[in-house]
Design an enzyme around this catalytic site. Sequence first.
Site, PDB file in Angstrom:
ATOM      1  N   HIS A  83      32.810  31.549  30.575  1.00 27.68           N
ATOM      2  CA  HIS A  83      32.641  30.949  31.897  1.00 27.68           C
ATOM      3  C   HIS A  83      31.154  30.958  32.231  1.00 27.68           C
ATOM      4  O   HIS A  83      30.398  31.819  31.748  1.00 27.68           O
ATOM      5  CB  HIS A  83      33.397  31.749  32.948  1.00 27.68           C
ATOM      6  CG  HIS A  83      34.885  31.669  32.825  1.00 27.68           C
ATOM      7  ND1 HIS A  83      35.722  32.113  33.820  1.00 27.68           N
ATOM      8  CD2 HIS A  83      35.688  31.208  31.840  1.00 27.68           C
ATOM      9  CE1 HIS A  83      36.978  31.924  33.463  1.00 27.68           C
ATOM     10  NE2 HIS A  83      36.988  31.381  32.249  1.00 27.68           N
ATOM     11  N   GLU A  90      29.549  31.972  34.790  1.00 24.64           N
ATOM     12  CA  GLU A  90      29.100  33.257  35.329  1.00 24.64           C
ATOM     13  C   GLU A  90      28.854  34.273  34.223  1.00 24.64           C
ATOM     14  O   GLU A  90      27.848  34.994  34.226  1.00 24.64           O
ATOM     15  CB  GLU A  90      30.133  33.846  36.300  1.00 24.64           C
ATOM     16  CG  GLU A  90      30.484  32.959  37.460  1.00 24.64           C
ATOM     17  CD  GLU A  90      31.745  32.138  37.209  1.00 24.64           C
ATOM     18  OE1 GLU A  90      31.817  31.427  36.181  1.00 24.64           O
ATOM     19  OE2 GLU A  90      32.657  32.203  38.034  1.00 24.64           O
ATOM     20  N   CYS A 126      36.647  33.723  39.128  1.00 26.81           N
ATOM     21  CA  CYS A 126      37.972  34.259  38.808  1.00 26.81           C
ATOM     22  C   CYS A 126      37.884  35.785  38.786  1.00 26.81           C
ATOM     23  O   CYS A 126      36.804  36.365  38.924  1.00 26.81           O
ATOM     24  CB  CYS A 126      38.433  33.725  37.453  1.00 26.81           C
ATOM     25  SG  CYS A 126      37.483  34.366  36.046  1.00 26.81           S
ATOM     26  N   CYS A 163      35.436  37.185  36.102  1.00 26.88           N
ATOM     27  CA  CYS A 163      34.023  37.037  36.471  1.00 26.88           C
ATOM     28  C   CYS A 163      33.667  37.936  37.647  1.00 26.88           C
ATOM     29  O   CYS A 163      32.570  38.502  37.679  1.00 26.88           O
ATOM     30  CB  CYS A 163      33.711  35.580  36.760  1.00 26.88           C
ATOM     31  SG  CYS A 163      33.813  34.536  35.278  1.00 26.88           S
TER      32      CYS A 163
END
Length: 150
Positions: A54, A56, A84, A87
């Site tokens: 992701h 992040e 999410c 993260c």
Amino acid sequence: MKDTGYMEIALEEARAAAGRGEVPVGAVLVDGATGELLARAGNRTEEFADPTAHAEMLVIREAAASVGAPRLVGCDLYVTLEPCAMCATAISFARIRRLYYGAEDPKGGGVDHGPRFFAQPTCHHRPEVYGGIAANEASDMLRDFFRERR
């Protein structure tokens, strides 16, 4: 640079991710004291065949490697979509000072929706959280991306 300027860079990364066929999420990690941009990235889960890639996670990894420390105290994260749970956990472990996000994620978010990770008693570090930065543009980009794939 103002918060919207950093979010614009994150939106650029999200657009680039969409261009690669990735879910359009972008992130930027900044030194909160100096304003120095430490890392920028868009999602790369498909490209790397890695469910943890992701935006992040990528900026946290890059910045931590760059500064040579697992904690990014005093750093601020700008991301186009509410992080999410995975993260959010990484943000807490990295000791990020402030989280700025664009679009809310009622289905997959882990900050203000879903597990609300930072509100859990087991969360050791809670960043300041500011949602809704460039939310309309981030939401529109995500909606258009998924509409094209359906």
